[in-house]
Write a protein that holds these residues in place. Structure first.
Motif, PDB file in Angstrom:
ATOM      1  N   GLU A 165      21.456 -30.277  78.195  1.00 41.01           N
ATOM      2  CA  GLU A 165      20.221 -29.508  78.256  1.00 41.01           C
ATOM      3  C   GLU A 165      19.658 -29.538  79.668  1.00 41.01           C
ATOM      4  O   GLU A 165      19.762 -30.546  80.367  1.00 41.01           O
ATOM      5  CB  GLU A 165      19.183 -30.082  77.295  1.00 41.01           C
ATOM      6  CG  GLU A 165      19.531 -29.935  75.833  1.00 41.01           C
ATOM      7  CD  GLU A 165      18.526 -30.657  74.957  1.00 41.01           C
ATOM      8  OE1 GLU A 165      17.842 -29.984  74.169  1.00 41.01           O
ATOM      9  OE2 GLU A 165      18.429 -31.889  75.072  1.00 41.01           O
ATOM     10  N   ASP A 166      19.042 -28.445  80.064  1.00 40.18           N
ATOM     11  CA  ASP A 166      18.318 -28.390  81.334  1.00 40.18           C
ATOM     12  C   ASP A 166      16.920 -28.932  81.073  1.00 40.18           C
ATOM     13  O   ASP A 166      15.962 -28.189  80.838  1.00 40.18           O
ATOM     14  CB  ASP A 166      18.251 -26.946  81.836  1.00 40.18           C
ATOM     15  CG  ASP A 166      17.546 -26.829  83.180  1.00 40.18           C
ATOM     16  OD1 ASP A 166      17.340 -27.881  83.833  1.00 40.18           O
ATOM     17  OD2 ASP A 166      17.184 -25.702  83.574  1.00 40.18           O
ATOM     18  N   LEU A 167      16.801 -30.252  81.078  1.00 38.11           N
ATOM     19  CA  LEU A 167      15.554 -30.904  80.717  1.00 38.11           C
ATOM     20  C   LEU A 167      14.549 -30.881  81.872  1.00 38.11           C
ATOM     21  O   LEU A 167      14.900 -31.196  83.008  1.00 38.11           O
ATOM     22  CB  LEU A 167      15.813 -32.356  80.307  1.00 38.11           C
ATOM     23  CG  LEU A 167      16.649 -32.556  79.040  1.00 38.11           C
ATOM     24  CD1 LEU A 167      16.968 -34.028  78.866  1.00 38.11           C
ATOM     25  CD2 LEU A 167      15.914 -32.024  77.812  1.00 38.11           C
ATOM     26  N   GLN A 168      13.320 -30.531  81.560  1.00 37.14           N
ATOM     27  CA  GLN A 168      12.232 -30.593  82.537  1.00 37.14           C
ATOM     28  C   GLN A 168      11.515 -31.925  82.320  1.00 37.14           C
ATOM     29  O   GLN A 168      10.474 -32.000  81.660  1.00 37.14           O
ATOM     30  CB  GLN A 168      11.289 -29.406  82.345  1.00 37.14           C
ATOM     31  CG  GLN A 168      11.974 -28.054  82.428  1.00 37.14           C
ATOM     32  CD  GLN A 168      12.649 -27.828  83.780  1.00 37.14           C
ATOM     33  OE1 GLN A 168      12.056 -28.090  84.835  1.00 37.14           O
ATOM     34  NE2 GLN A 168      13.885 -27.340  83.752  1.00 37.14           N
ATOM     35  N   ILE A 227      28.043 -27.181  82.299  1.00 34.77           N
ATOM     36  CA  ILE A 227      27.116 -26.136  81.864  1.00 34.77           C
ATOM     37  C   ILE A 227      25.792 -26.773  81.462  1.00 34.77           C
ATOM     38  O   ILE A 227      25.781 -27.784  80.752  1.00 34.77           O
ATOM     39  CB  ILE A 227      27.691 -25.334  80.672  1.00 34.77           C
ATOM     40  CG1 ILE A 227      29.049 -24.725  81.034  1.00 34.77           C
ATOM     41  CG2 ILE A 227      26.706 -24.243  80.240  1.00 34.77           C
ATOM     42  CD1 ILE A 227      29.751 -24.063  79.858  1.00 34.77           C
ATOM     43  N   GLU A 228      24.693 -26.189  81.907  1.00 36.13           N
ATOM     44  CA  GLU A 228      23.358 -26.604  81.474  1.00 36.13           C
ATOM     45  C   GLU A 228      22.724 -25.452  80.695  1.00 36.13           C
ATOM     46  O   GLU A 228      22.788 -24.298  81.130  1.00 36.13           O
ATOM     47  CB  GLU A 228      22.491 -26.986  82.670  1.00 36.13           C
ATOM     48  CG  GLU A 228      22.994 -28.226  83.397  1.00 36.13           C
ATOM     49  CD  GLU A 228      22.068 -28.664  84.518  1.00 36.13           C
ATOM     50  OE1 GLU A 228      20.888 -28.265  84.491  1.00 36.13           O
ATOM     51  OE2 GLU A 228      22.528 -29.395  85.412  1.00 36.13           O
ATOM     52  N   VAL A 229      22.106 -25.769  79.555  1.00 39.18           N
ATOM     53  CA  VAL A 229      21.545 -24.738  78.692  1.00 39.18           C
ATOM     54  C   VAL A 229      20.044 -24.961  78.503  1.00 39.18           C
ATOM     55  O   VAL A 229      19.530 -26.066  78.695  1.00 39.18           O
ATOM     56  CB  VAL A 229      22.246 -24.718  77.312  1.00 39.18           C
ATOM     57  CG1 VAL A 229      23.737 -24.430  77.474  1.00 39.18           C
ATOM     58  CG2 VAL A 229      22.035 -26.036  76.573  1.00 39.18           C
ATOM     59  N   ASP A 230      19.373 -23.910  78.095  1.00 40.68           N
ATOM     60  CA  ASP A 230      17.947 -23.977  77.787  1.00 40.68           C
ATOM     61  C   ASP A 230      17.741 -24.941  76.624  1.00 40.68           C
ATOM     62  O   ASP A 230      18.450 -24.876  75.615  1.00 40.68           O
ATOM     63  CB  ASP A 230      17.454 -22.576  77.402  1.00 40.68           C
ATOM     64  CG  ASP A 230      15.933 -22.481  77.373  1.00 40.68           C
ATOM     65  OD1 ASP A 230      15.285 -23.476  77.002  1.00 40.68           O
ATOM     66  OD2 ASP A 230      15.409 -21.405  77.692  1.00 40.68           O
ATOM     67  N   SER A 231      16.771 -25.836  76.771  1.00 42.27           N
ATOM     68  CA  SER A 231      16.556 -26.852  75.741  1.00 42.27           C
ATOM     69  C   SER A 231      15.742 -26.357  74.548  1.00 42.27           C
ATOM     70  O   SER A 231      15.618 -27.074  73.549  1.00 42.27           O
ATOM     71  CB  SER A 231      15.836 -28.059  76.352  1.00 42.27           C
ATOM     72  OG  SER A 231      14.568 -27.683  76.856  1.00 42.27           O
ATOM     73  N   ARG A 232      15.200 -25.150  74.608  1.00 52.40           N
ATOM     74  CA  ARG A 232      14.379 -24.651  73.511  1.00 52.40           C
ATOM     75  C   ARG A 232      15.192 -24.510  72.231  1.00 52.40           C
ATOM     76  O   ARG A 232      16.250 -23.871  72.211  1.00 52.40           O
ATOM     77  CB  ARG A 232      13.743 -23.304  73.877  1.00 52.40           C
ATOM     78  CG  ARG A 232      12.609 -23.415  74.892  1.00 52.40           C
ATOM     79  CD  ARG A 232      12.062 -22.054  75.244  1.00 52.40           C
ATOM     80  NE  ARG A 232      13.065 -21.237  75.933  1.00 52.40           N
ATOM     81  CZ  ARG A 232      12.830 -19.994  76.354  1.00 52.40           C
ATOM     82  NH1 ARG A 232      11.644 -19.439  76.160  1.00 52.40           N
ATOM     83  NH2 ARG A 232      13.779 -19.328  76.982  1.00 52.40           N
ATOM     84  N   ILE A 274      23.730 -27.704  71.355  1.00 48.30           N
ATOM     85  CA  ILE A 274      23.895 -27.663  72.813  1.00 48.30           C
ATOM     86  C   ILE A 274      25.286 -27.146  73.176  1.00 48.30           C
ATOM     87  O   ILE A 274      25.439 -26.295  74.057  1.00 48.30           O
ATOM     88  CB  ILE A 274      23.648 -29.062  73.408  1.00 48.30           C
ATOM     89  CG1 ILE A 274      22.164 -29.441  73.270  1.00 48.30           C
ATOM     90  CG2 ILE A 274      24.081 -29.116  74.870  1.00 48.30           C
ATOM     91  CD1 ILE A 274      21.873 -30.904  73.559  1.00 48.30           C
ATOM     92  N   LEU A 275      26.306 -27.654  72.491  1.00 51.23           N
ATOM     93  CA  LEU A 275      27.669 -27.194  72.758  1.00 51.23           C
ATOM     94  C   LEU A 275      27.813 -25.713  72.437  1.00 51.23           C
ATOM     95  O   LEU A 275      28.413 -24.954  73.220  1.00 51.23           O
ATOM     96  CB  LEU A 275      28.671 -28.009  71.931  1.00 51.23           C
ATOM     97  CG  LEU A 275      30.136 -27.572  72.046  1.00 51.23           C
ATOM     98  CD1 LEU A 275      30.627 -27.664  73.493  1.00 51.23           C
ATOM     99  CD2 LEU A 275      31.023 -28.406  71.129  1.00 51.23           C
TER     100      LEU A 275
END
Length: 286
Positions: A165-168, A227-232, A274-275
């Protein structure tokens, strides 16, 4: 020079020099110093930095043109969900326990901090005690970093494609906002600040940001797909029907879809989401 201070030379040979054959560094005004290298220096040395950490001096080299070390393909892919109970969970069900470094060694740290608080300001004794506190913090940080490197190395060795995840994290660790009691001017309603503070400490102790940075670097070095994905909605979106709602997470450990009643361990379910999101992005880019 106080602990944490340092000097940086922006170019090797411009004042300071790295001498690889002798495993020494030349520093202006000091001369050659022997260096205990933790690992071989690869690539071309770009910058040289020396800094003091407590009672120790550390030489930091940053390098360009570092050669990659590709690993053989494994045919495996993984989504990775980071958490508090389990430090990390993969989409195929592997759980990595959270060592909780900050909770394992708080007694010695607390004792050192109490001794520091009781020392006279400006005294040599206070400086020694300050260095002891710094050493306790540094030991915890080193343990955490070593753990991150070992886990990242293992994950990169097992999987050809890694999705996170692309964590903020900075946003996640913000303080809970005060809630004004409109019926009682000047008063505030419970806002969960104590629980939020505990969560923030746990997030900081786990060091997710540092782990993800190390994992990304090792994946790049090994030639893995990153790969980084939106965490929503990775945590509260149902993998079966797609319904997303906070109510789908009745507890931190359990996922239970309120529409189709699908149930699963929450961390494993999130890792699969996530995957799935990562593979969709990868297919679009192909």
């Amino acid at each position: 020079m106080r602990a944490g201070d340092g000097v940086t030379w922006p170019k090797d040979g411009d004042g300071a020099r790295w001498l690889p054959e002798a495993k020494r560094a030349y520093l202006p005004g000091i001369g050659q110093i022997k260096v205990e290298a933790h690992r071989p220096v690869a690539g071309r040395v770009k910058t040289i930095q020396i800094k003091r950490q407590g009672r120790r001096w550390v030489l930091v080299l940053s390098c360009d043109d570092v050669p990659r070390n590709p690993l053989p393909a494994t045919g495996r892919q993984a989504g990775i969900d980071v958490g508090i109970v389990s430090f990390a969970t993969t989409s195929d069900g592997e759980h990595i326990d959270n060592p909780r470094w900050g909770r394992v060694a708080p007694a010695r740290l607390a004792t050192a901090q109490q001794r520091l608080a009781g020392a006279k300001r400006g005294s040599n004794n206070r400086e020694r005690r300050r260095q002891t506190v710094a050493a306790r913090h540094r030991k915890i940080a080193n343990q955490r970093k070593d753990f991150h490197h070992k886990q990242a190395r293992a994950l990169v060795g097992r999987y050809d494609l890694l999705v996170v995840e692309d964590l903020q994290i900075a946003n996640m660790m913000r303080r809970a906002k005060p809630v004004t009691d409109v019926t009682n001017p000047g008063q505030f309603l419970p806002n969960g600040a104590r629980a939020k503070s505990g969560l923030n400490r746990s997030i900081g102790d786990a060091g997710w940001g540092g782990f993800v940075s190390i994992l990304r670097a090792k994946a790049d070095d090994a030639g893995r797909i990153w790969i980084e994905v939106d965490s929503r909605h990775t945590s509260d979106g149902c993998e079966k029907c797609g319904y997303a709602a906070a109510e789908n997470r009745p507890t931190q450990a359990r996922f239970e879809c309120q529409r189709c009643t699908h149930r699963a361990p929450a961390d494993e379910h999130a890792a699969r989401n996530i995957l799935r999101a990562g593979l969709a992005l990868h297919a679009q880019a192909a």
